[in-house]
Design a protein around this motif. Structure first.
Motif, short mmCIF file in Angstrom:
data_model
loop_
_atom_site.label_atom_id
_atom_site.label_comp_id
_atom_site.label_asym_id
_atom_site.label_seq_id
_atom_site.Cartn_x
_atom_site.Cartn_y
_atom_site.Cartn_z
N ASP A 262 -1.97 2.29 -10.18
CA ASP A 262 -2.31 2.65 -8.81
C ASP A 262 -1.64 1.67 -7.85
OD1 ASP A 262 -3.65 2.87 -6.25
OD2 ASP A 262 -5.27 3.94 -7.27
N TYR A 263 -0.84 2.18 -6.91
CA TYR A 263 -0.04 1.32 -6.03
C TYR A 263 -0.91 0.46 -5.11
CZ TYR A 263 -0.76 3.54 -1.48
OH TYR A 263 -1.31 3.97 -0.29
N ALA A 264 -2.14 0.92 -4.80
CA ALA A 264 -3.02 0.19 -3.90
C ALA A 264 -3.84 -0.87 -4.61
CB ALA A 264 -3.95 1.16 -3.16
N ALA A 265 -3.88 -0.84 -5.93
CA ALA A 265 -4.69 -1.77 -6.74
C ALA A 265 -6.14 -1.79 -6.28
CB ALA A 265 -4.09 -3.18 -6.70
N SER A 266 -6.59 -0.68 -5.71
CA SER A 266 -7.96 -0.57 -5.20
C SER A 266 -8.19 0.88 -4.81
CB SER A 266 -8.14 -1.46 -3.96
OG SER A 266 -9.30 -1.12 -3.24
N GLU A 267 -9.45 1.31 -4.83
CA GLU A 267 -9.75 2.67 -4.37
C GLU A 267 -10.03 2.70 -2.87
OE1 GLU A 267 -13.62 4.61 -4.77
OE2 GLU A 267 -14.27 2.93 -6.02
N TYR A 268 -10.04 1.52 -2.22
CA TYR A 268 -10.50 1.43 -0.84
C TYR A 268 -9.39 1.33 0.20
CZ TYR A 268 -14.95 0.68 -3.15
OH TYR A 268 -16.07 0.83 -3.94
N GLY A 269 -8.19 1.70 -0.14
CA GLY A 269 -7.11 1.75 0.85
C GLY A 269 -6.82 0.41 1.49
N TRP A 270 -6.98 0.34 2.83
CA TRP A 270 -6.60 -0.85 3.57
C TRP A 270 -7.69 -1.92 3.61
CZ3 TRP A 270 -3.53 0.73 8.61
CH2 TRP A 270 -2.38 1.43 8.23
N LYS A 271 -8.84 -1.70 3.05
CA LYS A 271 -9.94 -2.66 3.11
C LYS A 271 -9.55 -3.97 2.43
CE LYS A 271 -14.71 -3.45 1.57
NZ LYS A 271 -15.85 -2.91 0.79
N ILE A 272 -9.47 -5.04 3.21
CA ILE A 272 -9.06 -6.37 2.72
C ILE A 272 -7.84 -6.23 1.80
CG2 ILE A 272 -9.87 -8.61 1.87
CD1 ILE A 272 -12.69 -7.67 2.11
N ASN A 273 -6.81 -5.55 2.27
CA ASN A 273 -5.66 -5.24 1.41
C ASN A 273 -4.39 -5.16 2.24
OD1 ASN A 273 -4.01 -4.38 -0.72
ND2 ASN A 273 -5.63 -3.13 -1.61
N ILE A 274 -3.90 -6.31 2.69
CA ILE A 274 -2.67 -6.36 3.50
C ILE A 274 -1.49 -5.79 2.73
CG2 ILE A 274 -1.00 -7.96 4.53
CD1 ILE A 274 -3.35 -9.74 5.31
N THR A 275 -1.49 -5.96 1.41
CA THR A 275 -0.37 -5.46 0.62
C THR A 275 -0.27 -3.94 0.70
OG1 THR A 275 -0.60 -7.32 -0.90
CG2 THR A 275 0.68 -5.43 -1.68
N THR A 276 -1.40 -3.26 0.60
CA THR A 276 -1.39 -1.80 0.71
C THR A 276 -0.98 -1.37 2.11
OG1 THR A 276 -3.08 -1.59 -1.00
CG2 THR A 276 -2.79 0.29 0.47
N MET A 277 -1.43 -2.09 3.13
CA MET A 277 -1.00 -1.79 4.50
C MET A 277 0.52 -1.88 4.60
SD MET A 277 -3.65 -3.97 6.85
CE MET A 277 -5.42 -3.99 6.55
N PHE A 278 1.08 -2.94 4.00
CA PHE A 278 2.52 -3.15 4.06
C PHE A 278 3.27 -2.01 3.35
CE2 PHE A 278 6.37 -4.80 1.99
CZ PHE A 278 7.08 -5.26 3.09
N ILE A 279 2.83 -1.66 2.15
CA ILE A 279 3.51 -0.59 1.41
C ILE A 279 3.40 0.73 2.16
CG2 ILE A 279 3.51 0.75 -0.73
CD1 ILE A 279 2.43 -1.77 -2.15
N ASP A 280 2.24 1.02 2.73
CA ASP A 280 2.07 2.26 3.50
C ASP A 280 2.95 2.25 4.74
OD1 ASP A 280 0.28 3.23 1.67
OD2 ASP A 280 -1.50 2.75 2.84
N GLY A 281 3.09 1.07 5.36
CA GLY A 281 3.99 0.96 6.51
C GLY A 281 5.44 1.23 6.12
N MET A 282 5.85 0.72 4.99
CA MET A 282 7.20 0.97 4.49
C MET A 282 7.39 2.45 4.13
SD MET A 282 8.90 -1.86 4.72
CE MET A 282 7.96 -2.05 6.26
N ALA A 283 6.32 3.09 3.68
CA ALA A 283 6.39 4.52 3.37
C ALA A 283 6.60 5.33 4.65
CB ALA A 283 5.12 4.97 2.66
N LYS A 284 6.02 4.87 5.74
CA LYS A 284 6.15 5.57 7.02
C LYS A 284 7.61 5.64 7.47
CE LYS A 284 1.88 6.61 8.31
NZ LYS A 284 1.46 8.02 8.58
N ILE A 285 8.39 4.61 7.16
CA ILE A 285 9.80 4.61 7.56
C ILE A 285 10.71 5.06 6.42
CG2 ILE A 285 9.41 2.82 9.29
CD1 ILE A 285 10.68 0.80 7.38
N GLY A 286 10.10 5.50 5.31
CA GLY A 286 10.86 6.08 4.22
C GLY A 286 11.42 5.11 3.21
N TRP A 287 11.05 3.83 3.31
CA TRP A 287 11.57 2.84 2.37
C TRP A 287 10.75 2.74 1.09
CZ3 TRP A 287 13.36 -2.04 5.62
CH2 TRP A 287 14.46 -1.66 6.41
N ALA A 288 9.48 3.15 1.14
CA ALA A 288 8.62 3.20 -0.05
C ALA A 288 8.23 4.66 -0.28
CB ALA A 288 7.39 2.33 0.13
#
Length: 333
Positions: A275-301
């Motif tokens: 699981d790419y988020a390493a958690s079921e809770y999305g952005w909750k205390i999870n800067i890494t998932t925020m970052f990956i999702d941000g990169m997905a928004k611009i098409g890099w992830a």
């Protein structure tokens, strides 16, 4: 330096290292004998690092400009992402895919972190997942908090780390030319990214002294990032609950999630390592998932893997310890 996928068998890994000498103390996995051998060079280097980091804290509180403290914090986040979003979730677990600009950024962040090159870090991590909490685990938490936290870096590896790790294939990681480039030029890249640039940037941009910049942005920031990463191996294997799998040691630890920018949901991660988020809770205390999702928004992830709700629910019911919120609701009804 920190540091399998039994649930993700399509991962291929390799750990190729020479065996160490040993005698005494039998292991559970084989008849290999083992005697603890301290690597005094590492002990001395880490001692100096921690003394220098303490001096860096003093400078932060008494002498440094506020901009220097802010950039040190930002560099901690960037170096953390080089481990969490890069070596861990991208290269070790293949939990998502990244286009080359993002892989280059993560490689630079990984050099800033200075925790061994991407290949070596990912190899050790895959061996850790494959043989978690055994003598073949590089930072086996059953040997105690200190060993799992940093002691494993201060002594020779158990022979089973080499013997069993040699069967874990990492050829897919070396297939990435960015990983190969970093591995060939690692020491030069680390000197530049981890020590030179953090010293020069504050000096050039706002007139900070090189002395302050070095001890705060390079040394203290580096040491602090090491400990937040190590807590995943130690605290998150010892303290917390087991809502997804009560039969394994890794736990859910929100303190570690905060310090390691999202890596503290460790019972979930060891249960669902893909699981790419390493958690079921999305952005909750999870800067890494925020970052990956941000990169997905611009098409890099892209191709971010996620556990389905059905699989998640069934696993909680089958192997969870009853601490998951959904289990508590079921009990209430």
């Amino acid at each position: 330096m920190a540091p399998r996928l039994p649930d993700n068998s399509d991962e291929r890994i390799t750990a190729v290292q020479s065996a160490t000498n040993g005698s005494q103390e039998k292991t559970k996995e084989s008849d290999v004998e083992y005697k603890l051998q301290i690597v005094w060079r590492n002990v001395i280097l880490f001692a100096f690092l921690h003394i220098a980091a303490l001096y860096g804290i003093k400078l932060m509180l008494t002498d440094a400009k506020w901009q220097t403290n802010v950039i040190a914090f930002l560099m901690y986040i960037m170096s953390g992402l080089g481990i969490t979003a890069g070596a861990h979730r991208l290269w070790s677990h293949r939990s998502y895919k990244a286009k080359w600009p993002l892989r280059v950024i993560l490689c630079v962040f990984n050099c800033l972190a200075f925790q061994n090159d991407i290949y070596e870090w990912s190899r050790d991590h895959r061996v850790h997942h494959t043989y978690s909490e055994t003598d073949a685990d590089p930072h086996n938490a059953t040997r105690g908090f200190f060993f799992a936290h940093m002691g494993w870096l201060l002594c020779k590896k158990h022979p089973n780390v080499y013997n069993k790790g040699s069967g874990v294939d990492c050829s897919d990681i070396l297939a990435d030319p960015i990983v190969r480039f970093q591995r060939r030029n690692y020491l030069a890249l680390v000197a530049l990214c981890c020590f030179i640039l953090p010293t020069v940037i504050p000096w050039l941009l706002w007139g900070e002294t090189k002395w302050n910049a070095f001890f705060i942005c390079a040394i203290f920031r580096y040491c602090f990032t090491l400990h937040t990463t190590w807590l995943v191996n130690s605290a998150a294997h010892m303290w917390g609950n087991h809502p997804y799998d009560k039969n394994i040691n890794p736990t859910e630890n929100l303190g570690v999630a905060l310090g390691a920018i999202g890596e503290g949901y460790h019972n979930y991660h060891h249960t669902f390592p893909y699981d790419y988020a390493a958690s079921e809770y999305g952005w909750k205390i999870n800067i890494t998932t925020m970052f990956i999702d941000g990169m997905a928004k611009i098409g890099w992830a892209y191709d971010r893997k996620k556990v389905s709700e059905n699989v998640l629910r069934m696993r909680i019911e089958r192997t969870g310890d009853g601490s998951h919120p959904s289990a508590a609701k079921q009990k209430a009804h």
